[in-house]
Scaffold this motif. Structure first.
Motif, PDB file in Angstrom:
ATOM      1  N   ASN A 192     -24.811  -6.350  39.200  1.00 53.53           N
ATOM      2  CA  ASN A 192     -26.255  -6.303  39.396  1.00 53.53           C
ATOM      3  C   ASN A 192     -26.670  -6.722  40.806  1.00 53.53           C
ATOM      4  OD1 ASN A 192     -27.092  -5.474  36.768  1.00 53.53           O
ATOM      5  ND2 ASN A 192     -26.519  -7.500  36.045  1.00 53.53           N
ATOM      6  N   TYR A 193     -25.974  -7.711  41.373  1.00 54.12           N
ATOM      7  CA  TYR A 193     -26.378  -8.282  42.644  1.00 54.12           C
ATOM      8  C   TYR A 193     -25.523  -7.709  43.772  1.00 54.12           C
ATOM      9  CZ  TYR A 193     -29.024 -11.860  40.121  1.00 54.12           C
ATOM     10  OH  TYR A 193     -29.930 -12.511  39.326  1.00 54.12           O
ATOM     11  N   MET A 194     -26.210  -7.263  44.827  1.00 51.15           N
ATOM     12  CA  MET A 194     -25.501  -6.726  45.983  1.00 51.15           C
ATOM     13  C   MET A 194     -26.091  -7.309  47.269  1.00 51.15           C
ATOM     14  SD  MET A 194     -24.725  -2.770  44.899  1.00 51.15           S
ATOM     15  CE  MET A 194     -23.482  -2.555  46.174  1.00 51.15           C
ATOM     16  N   TYR A 195     -25.245  -7.369  48.299  1.00 50.71           N
ATOM     17  CA  TYR A 195     -25.614  -8.067  49.532  1.00 50.71           C
ATOM     18  C   TYR A 195     -25.117  -7.295  50.745  1.00 50.71           C
ATOM     19  CZ  TYR A 195     -25.653 -11.833  46.071  1.00 50.71           C
ATOM     20  OH  TYR A 195     -25.878 -12.600  44.952  1.00 50.71           O
ATOM     21  N   TRP A 196     -25.849  -7.448  51.841  1.00 54.84           N
ATOM     22  CA  TRP A 196     -25.383  -7.001  53.149  1.00 54.84           C
ATOM     23  C   TRP A 196     -25.330  -8.198  54.090  1.00 54.84           C
ATOM     24  CZ3 TRP A 196     -22.936  -2.935  54.821  1.00 54.84           C
ATOM     25  CH2 TRP A 196     -23.055  -1.710  54.154  1.00 54.84           C
TER      26      TRP A 196
ATOM     27  N   SER B 205     -30.029  -7.538  46.899  1.00 55.04           N
ATOM     28  CA  SER B 205     -30.709  -6.869  45.787  1.00 55.04           C
ATOM     29  C   SER B 205     -30.233  -7.484  44.480  1.00 55.04           C
ATOM     30  CB  SER B 205     -30.395  -5.376  45.806  1.00 55.04           C
ATOM     31  OG  SER B 205     -30.827  -4.763  44.605  1.00 55.04           O
ATOM     32  N   VAL B 206     -31.168  -7.748  43.587  1.00 56.16           N
ATOM     33  CA  VAL B 206     -30.821  -8.351  42.299  1.00 56.16           C
ATOM     34  C   VAL B 206     -30.762  -7.312  41.188  1.00 56.16           C
ATOM     35  CG1 VAL B 206     -31.767 -10.566  43.008  1.00 56.16           C
ATOM     36  CG2 VAL B 206     -33.189  -8.978  41.707  1.00 56.16           C
ATOM     37  N   GLY B 207     -30.977  -6.060  41.543  1.00 57.12           N
ATOM     38  CA  GLY B 207     -30.908  -4.984  40.564  1.00 57.12           C
ATOM     39  C   GLY B 207     -31.535  -3.730  41.132  1.00 57.12           C
ATOM     40  N   ALA B 208     -31.340  -2.628  40.460  1.00 61.07           N
ATOM     41  CA  ALA B 208     -31.906  -1.358  40.931  1.00 61.07           C
ATOM     42  C   ALA B 208     -33.412  -1.491  41.097  1.00 61.07           C
ATOM     43  CB  ALA B 208     -31.554  -0.240  39.962  1.00 61.07           C
ATOM     44  N   GLY B 209     -33.901  -1.056  42.265  1.00 63.04           N
ATOM     45  CA  GLY B 209     -35.321  -1.082  42.558  1.00 63.04           C
ATOM     46  C   GLY B 209     -35.851  -2.383  43.120  1.00 63.04           C
ATOM     47  N   ILE B 210     -34.971  -3.403  43.252  1.00 60.54           N
ATOM     48  CA  ILE B 210     -35.413  -4.727  43.720  1.00 60.54           C
ATOM     49  C   ILE B 210     -34.570  -5.148  44.911  1.00 60.54           C
ATOM     50  CG2 ILE B 210     -35.818  -7.126  43.097  1.00 60.54           C
ATOM     51  CD1 ILE B 210     -35.691  -6.206  40.150  1.00 60.54           C
ATOM     52  N   THR B 211     -35.240  -5.372  46.050  1.00 60.58           N
ATOM     53  CA  THR B 211     -34.543  -5.851  47.241  1.00 60.58           C
ATOM     54  C   THR B 211     -35.339  -6.980  47.869  1.00 60.58           C
ATOM     55  OG1 THR B 211     -35.628  -4.279  48.735  1.00 60.58           O
ATOM     56  CG2 THR B 211     -33.572  -3.558  47.691  1.00 60.58           C
ATOM     57  N   ASP B 212     -34.652  -7.779  48.680  1.00 58.48           N
ATOM     58  CA  ASP B 212     -35.327  -8.883  49.354  1.00 58.48           C
ATOM     59  C   ASP B 212     -34.609  -9.207  50.647  1.00 58.48           C
ATOM     60  OD1 ASP B 212     -36.840 -11.943  48.032  1.00 58.48           O
ATOM     61  OD2 ASP B 212     -37.218 -10.794  49.848  1.00 58.48           O
TER      62      ASP B 212
ATOM     63  N   ASN C 280     -34.477  -8.341  60.525  1.00 55.32           N
ATOM     64  CA  ASN C 280     -35.183  -7.520  61.515  1.00 55.32           C
ATOM     65  C   ASN C 280     -34.286  -6.408  62.051  1.00 55.32           C
ATOM     66  OD1 ASN C 280     -37.379  -9.138  61.165  1.00 55.32           O
ATOM     67  ND2 ASN C 280     -37.078 -10.321  63.032  1.00 55.32           N
ATOM     68  N   GLY C 281     -34.834  -5.183  62.054  1.00 55.05           N
ATOM     69  CA  GLY C 281     -34.102  -4.034  62.557  1.00 55.05           C
ATOM     70  C   GLY C 281     -33.355  -3.262  61.490  1.00 55.05           C
ATOM     71  N   TYR C 282     -33.448  -3.724  60.243  1.00 56.10           N
ATOM     72  CA  TYR C 282     -32.731  -3.099  59.128  1.00 56.10           C
ATOM     73  C   TYR C 282     -33.673  -2.803  57.966  1.00 56.10           C
ATOM     74  CZ  TYR C 282     -28.911  -5.498  61.594  1.00 56.10           C
ATOM     75  OH  TYR C 282     -28.036  -5.972  62.557  1.00 56.10           O
ATOM     76  N   ASN C 283     -33.255  -1.841  57.156  1.00 47.24           N
ATOM     77  CA  ASN C 283     -33.936  -1.566  55.895  1.00 47.24           C
ATOM     78  C   ASN C 283     -32.906  -1.226  54.829  1.00 47.24           C
ATOM     79  OD1 ASN C 283     -36.931  -1.673  56.039  1.00 47.24           O
ATOM     80  ND2 ASN C 283     -36.574  -0.296  57.768  1.00 47.24           N
ATOM     81  N   VAL C 284     -33.268  -1.476  53.571  1.00 42.73           N
ATOM     82  CA  VAL C 284     -32.357  -1.176  52.465  1.00 42.73           C
ATOM     83  C   VAL C 284     -33.142  -0.511  51.348  1.00 42.73           C
ATOM     84  CG1 VAL C 284     -30.727  -3.058  52.928  1.00 42.73           C
ATOM     85  CG2 VAL C 284     -32.714  -3.449  51.448  1.00 42.73           C
ATOM     86  N   SER C 285     -32.382   0.061  50.441  1.00 45.53           N
ATOM     87  CA  SER C 285     -32.941   0.598  49.204  1.00 45.53           C
ATOM     88  C   SER C 285     -31.902   0.426  48.112  1.00 45.53           C
ATOM     89  CB  SER C 285     -33.316   2.073  49.368  1.00 45.53           C
ATOM     90  OG  SER C 285     -32.176   2.836  49.715  1.00 45.53           O
ATOM     91  N   ARG C 286     -32.340   0.417  46.876  1.00 46.10           N
ATOM     92  CA  ARG C 286     -31.410   0.295  45.749  1.00 46.10           C
ATOM     93  C   ARG C 286     -31.956   1.154  44.613  1.00 46.10           C
ATOM     94  NH1 ARG C 286     -28.563  -4.253  43.250  1.00 46.10           N
ATOM     95  NH2 ARG C 286     -26.855  -3.286  42.080  1.00 46.10           N
ATOM     96  N   SER C 287     -31.632   2.410  44.649  1.00 46.31           N
ATOM     97  CA  SER C 287     -32.123   3.334  43.631  1.00 46.31           C
ATOM     98  C   SER C 287     -31.206   3.369  42.408  1.00 46.31           C
ATOM     99  CB  SER C 287     -32.291   4.734  44.211  1.00 46.31           C
ATOM    100  OG  SER C 287     -31.053   5.186  44.743  1.00 46.31           O
ATOM    101  N   THR C 288     -29.957   2.977  42.578  1.00 46.78           N
ATOM    102  CA  THR C 288     -29.017   2.932  41.457  1.00 46.78           C
ATOM    103  C   THR C 288     -28.294   1.593  41.460  1.00 46.78           C
ATOM    104  OG1 THR C 288     -27.116   3.790  42.676  1.00 46.78           O
ATOM    105  CG2 THR C 288     -28.596   5.419  41.689  1.00 46.78           C
TER     106      THR C 288
END
Lengths: 110, 113
Positions: free
Chosen positions: B30-34, B49-56, B62-70
């Motif tokens: 469920n939890y993923m990290y960069w 991210s703590v799950g699909a659709g949730i990031t923090d 700064n300078g980065y973006n993420v997504s978690r669709s699955t």
């Protein structure tokens, strides 16, 4: 947030001697303390970890101690061997996020 | 299980270019990290991210973006690459909170010139 300090930054030991790396943390709520070993060009690998309800844990030549009152924990490697040469990182977590120390480069001299 | 995989392994970018670093795990975590790791330094958390659709945001977003669709995928996007983003990037995952061991991917070495 959590702040983890690690010392020393470099450590050179004779083969067969012991190596000790020390870390301090700032957040008293931290309850999980892993140690990672990273060889050149590789990913970090967990070598041992300790939770806050335990004061000491040992796995063959590796041991970790935790002093919650003083907020510090240490890694002890006994009978060092050439394959112990690597960068070692300590980390602390109070839930699901890890905060890492800056690392210790350990060199074992033959 | 392949565990955590990352692509590409190496990349050279010119200043101002964009790219996406891919991360996939097949452990149903469920939890993923960069993280980024600069030479001689520890790992700094960029996003998680703590799950699909949730990031923090982490420490250095700064300078980065993420997504978690699955559950499986957690890509990291660099929109306008800068030399300060030259680093090694690691993706990691854990099954759930309370199960703390983080499984790391092999890393992506990025150079911005």
């Amino acid at each position: 947030g959590e702040n983890v300090e690690q010392h020393p930054s470099t450590l050179s030991v004779q083969e067969g001697d012991s190596a000790v790396i020390k870390c301090t943390y700032s957040d008293s709520a931290s309850n999980y303390f892993p140690w990672y070993k990273q060889e050149l060009g590789k990913r970090p690998q967990l070598i041992i970890d300790i939770r806050s309800n335990v004061g000491e844990k040992k796995d063959q030549r590796i041991a970790v101690t935790l002093n919650k009152t003083a907020k510090h924990f240490s890694l002890h490697i006994t009978e060092t061997q050439p394959e112990d040469s690597a960068v070692y990182f300590c980390a602390a977590s109070n839930d699901y996020k890890l905060s890492f120390g800056a690392g210790t480069t350990v060199t074992v001299r033959a | 299980n392949a565990g955590v995989t990352q692509t590409p392994k190496f990349r050279i970018l010119k200043i101002g270019q964009s790219m996406t670093l891919q991360c996939t795990q097949d452990m149903n975590h469920n939890y993923m990290y960069w993280y980024r790791q600069d030479p001689g330094m520890g790992l700094k958390l960029i996003y998680y991210s703590v799950g699909a659709g949730i990031t923090d945001k982490g420490e250095v977003p700064n300078g980065y973006n993420v997504s978690r669709s699955t559950t499986e995928d957690f890509p990291l996007r660099l929109e306008l690459a800068a030399p300060s983003q030259t680093s090694v990037y690691f993706c990691a995952s854990i099954l759930d909170r309370g199960l703390y061991e983080q499984y790391f991917g092999p890393g992506t070495r990025l150079t911005v010139t």
